[in-house]
Design a protein around this motif. Sequence first.
Motif, PDB file in Angstrom:
ATOM      1  N   LEU B 281       4.944  -7.596  -3.773  1.00  0.00           N
ATOM      2  CA  LEU B 281       4.420  -6.537  -2.908  1.00  0.00           C
ATOM      3  C   LEU B 281       5.470  -5.515  -2.464  1.00  0.00           C
ATOM      4  O   LEU B 281       5.118  -4.435  -2.004  1.00  0.00           O
ATOM      5  CB  LEU B 281       3.760  -7.149  -1.663  1.00  0.00           C
ATOM      6  N   ASP B 282       6.756  -5.885  -2.592  1.00  0.00           N
ATOM      7  CA  ASP B 282       7.793  -5.047  -1.986  1.00  0.00           C
ATOM      8  C   ASP B 282       7.684  -3.565  -2.337  1.00  0.00           C
ATOM      9  O   ASP B 282       7.747  -2.709  -1.466  1.00  0.00           O
ATOM     10  CB  ASP B 282       9.184  -5.569  -2.363  1.00  0.00           C
ATOM     11  N   ASP B 283       7.503  -3.294  -3.627  1.00  0.00           N
ATOM     12  CA  ASP B 283       7.446  -1.888  -4.044  1.00  0.00           C
ATOM     13  C   ASP B 283       6.080  -1.546  -4.640  1.00  0.00           C
ATOM     14  O   ASP B 283       5.919  -0.559  -5.341  1.00  0.00           O
ATOM     15  CB  ASP B 283       8.531  -1.623  -5.091  1.00  0.00           C
ATOM     16  N   ALA B 284       5.086  -2.403  -4.349  1.00  0.00           N
ATOM     17  CA  ALA B 284       3.800  -2.254  -5.039  1.00  0.00           C
ATOM     18  C   ALA B 284       3.051  -1.016  -4.583  1.00  0.00           C
ATOM     19  O   ALA B 284       2.937  -0.734  -3.392  1.00  0.00           O
ATOM     20  CB  ALA B 284       2.939  -3.493  -4.813  1.00  0.00           C
ATOM     21  N   GLU B 285       2.538  -0.287  -5.558  1.00  0.00           N
ATOM     22  CA  GLU B 285       1.715   0.888  -5.263  1.00  0.00           C
ATOM     23  C   GLU B 285       0.233   0.569  -5.420  1.00  0.00           C
ATOM     24  O   GLU B 285      -0.607   1.117  -4.731  1.00  0.00           O
ATOM     25  CB  GLU B 285       2.106   2.038  -6.210  1.00  0.00           C
ATOM     26  N   VAL B 286      -0.042  -0.313  -6.359  1.00  0.00           N
ATOM     27  CA  VAL B 286      -1.418  -0.784  -6.540  1.00  0.00           C
ATOM     28  C   VAL B 286      -1.443  -2.258  -6.146  1.00  0.00           C
ATOM     29  O   VAL B 286      -0.747  -3.073  -6.749  1.00  0.00           O
ATOM     30  CB  VAL B 286      -1.871  -0.652  -8.015  1.00  0.00           C
ATOM     31  N   VAL B 287      -2.206  -2.563  -5.114  1.00  0.00           N
ATOM     32  CA  VAL B 287      -2.229  -3.945  -4.625  1.00  0.00           C
ATOM     33  C   VAL B 287      -3.618  -4.531  -4.813  1.00  0.00           C
ATOM     34  O   VAL B 287      -4.626  -3.914  -4.444  1.00  0.00           O
ATOM     35  CB  VAL B 287      -1.828  -4.000  -3.135  1.00  0.00           C
ATOM     36  N   VAL B 288      -3.658  -5.688  -5.418  1.00  0.00           N
ATOM     37  CA  VAL B 288      -4.929  -6.398  -5.528  1.00  0.00           C
ATOM     38  C   VAL B 288      -5.013  -7.338  -4.331  1.00  0.00           C
ATOM     39  O   VAL B 288      -4.080  -8.089  -4.055  1.00  0.00           O
ATOM     40  CB  VAL B 288      -5.014  -7.198  -6.846  1.00  0.00           C
TER      41      VAL B 288
END
Lengths: 271, 386, 183
Positions: B281-288
């Motif tokens: 998640l740290d740099d996530a732009e699209v999160v499920v």
Amino acid sequence: MPDLQTYFRTEHMPTIWCAGCGHGIVLGAVLRAIDRLGLDKDRVAIVSGIGCASRAPGYLDFNTLHTTHGRALAFATGLKMARPELKVVAVVGDGDLAAIGGNHFIHAARRNIDIATVCFNNEIYGMTSGQYSPMTPTTKLATTAPYGNLERNFDLCELAKAAGATFVARGAAYYARTLSGLIEQAIKHKGFSLVEAVSQCPTYYGRRNKLGAGADMLEWQRTHAVTAEKATGLSREEMADRFIIGKLYEAEAPEYGEEYGKLIERLKGGR
Amino acid sequence: MSAEQSRVQLMQGNEACVEGALTAGCRFYAGYPITPSTEIAELMSERLPRLGGKFIQMEDEIGSMAAVIGASLGGLKAMTATSGPGFSLKQENIGFAALTEVPCVIVDVQRVGPSSGQPTSPAQGDVMQARWGTHGDHPAVVLCPWSVRETFDLTVRAFNLAEALRTPVILISDEVVAHMREKVVLPEPSELKVVDRPRPTVPPAAYKPYGPAPGDEGRDDYVPPMADFGSGYRYHVTGLFHGEDGFPTGDGEKSAALLRRINAKVEHRRADIVQVEREALDDAEVVVVAYGSTARSALRAVRDARAQGIKAGLLRLITLWPFADEAVREVAGRAKVLIVPEMNLGQMSREVERAAHGAARVVPVSRVDNELFTPDEILARIREEA
Amino acid sequence: MARVEIRLSGEGGQGVILAGIILAEAAAIFDGKNAIQTQSYGPESRGGASKSEVVVDEGDIDYPEVRRPDILLALTQEACDKYASSLAPGGTLVTDETFVQSPPKVDGQVYSAGITKIAREKLGKEIVANIVALGVLVALTGVVSSEAIERAVLSRVPRGTEDLNRRALQEGFTAGETILHRV
């Protein structure tokens, strides 16, 4: 005379019951039975469902459980299995036991689990102000039977017996002493027992059906209750609006909780 | 064979649920057969009497919920398991347990609904029912496993929370997690924390069944100590609104205080109850945002997306209720978009949307054709939104 | 070894469900890998087509189901027709030539062994065809070790049938190895 006061939570009284209601007499019969049996209050659990009769536990100084409509016997089954040493008495109404709780009733009887059930039968839904129950006789009036009840009523005692109950009796509020004796036997009996206690609801049943006040309805009980012996001498027509009181059935059969206890013991032995 | 190897098992989710329950101290089970939860009842009927516990197959789902509450009042840790149709039937008594504060665990192995639906196919259509199934305002604690091992862990946790909070706790599984067999090494009982309900320390005459324990006076979220029926504390339990003494009351203030307290006792402990798992998640732009077996497909999709250079991540909800508002809010603050795949027509996605509060776009993705999401389906959505 | 997906298919009563469980236990318990077994439930599990699926991986397994099996066992023509097209490119299809007369063309290896015939004739018990199949499968693919599959079989089968099942597995190994030598 026993001092019944010691069994009441007097600070939560008076009861919600109407003047002339038979439930107080039936409850008194339950307490006299418990008193005669000399039961330890800590070892008695009173379980009820929903309805006028089911408010009784709140007035009593035992382990008391006021559950959901119709489910008293299912709650009682869990409690009895968890605490076999408790004397579990279910206090229920006729709508509670015979309609919404009918399934639990026949299956508790079938298992022959050691629960004494006292059904306060006033032949009507009193708490909701007078709808017909499975115990309302055909043709009688109720708020949901304004043209007279078309349905046939149960014989609760025959139903209990057929389902496997091992102690079945019927009493009436008028014959309070007999009733109390029957309840005493039911509590003492090991297995599932039913005592149908014919009670009266002058407010929602008596008034609508022109049966008079509470005293008149008690008088009706006095003149219409017959013992089993007397009933054998009466014709079908003569029995039509009469009802039999007394012990109707008793048998010995394995009690569910005890059988479960034996299973646990057997498994401990590795068998 | 090494000691570790001898503890390796291939186990079904439903079996792990039973093992977890027994480890947590469950000694009473009442149930009614229903696919896909039945293995739990079958295994309980075999195991419980060997441990001195009790099993009963009741005449219906309603009765089994009632018997569980009765047994818990008698002092036993108690549970039942069911699936959608049975879960519907149990709701009234779940509400009774919530109001009377009787600890118990209800397992709902979700199948496709409504009605008889698809008994042997997975779904996630009961997640809102688990929150709001019974009438009235009531607290809800709902845990959702995604693996066999986690089914064990969360069953233990369900009992611990039920006991600590005196409230019914729901373990919401699904047909995939319940029926698949997976490699597990179960922890030794000594490695686990087992919680028992608070019991009264005051003498019976001073006992108020719904009053605060000594030291809790003045709190509006206390958990009252609970005496076993038959233990010398004679008290009254009723599904009517009641005062601290347990007796019915028509008093509006007392009623409100009770309703607020049973909700506050869960709400105020949110931080301890809510669990999530964060992956990449740290740099996530699209999160499920996913839960249950769907999260397994989502994790594969996220890994595949990363391999393709897409900044994808997974927020997995372990506790469904209370909802993980804070975790969602935090993720929404950093991501562009939240994709919410669910085997329903979009239930938790609304909660995600509420918690995200416009900080990120929320894209619900539904699958209701009896099948688990494939990773490729979710990957395709990730690629579209990246 | 990376993720391997296996689908065992046949019809109800052929023991493919149990075979799947044994295969997964061989991988998970005795080979120390990760494994997940799934199967179809409901009407499909009573007679008719039956399938049991296993995923084996040295790492953790996220998605638990089989998409394109790397290894497909088909014990009936019907199962073969139904699933052959799902085989992953370059995968291995193993059929029971007792019932599968015409194995389809696939992008991968196709092996045929007389699985049920061996159970019937060499072991005198058709019921152990699933164990023979496991022997064939393991000899042909090496998806689990032969030690692991033997231990898994012996720990699952009813007491008193260990010898029969050990021989069934052995016959399967032999049949599989024979095919490999022939190829």
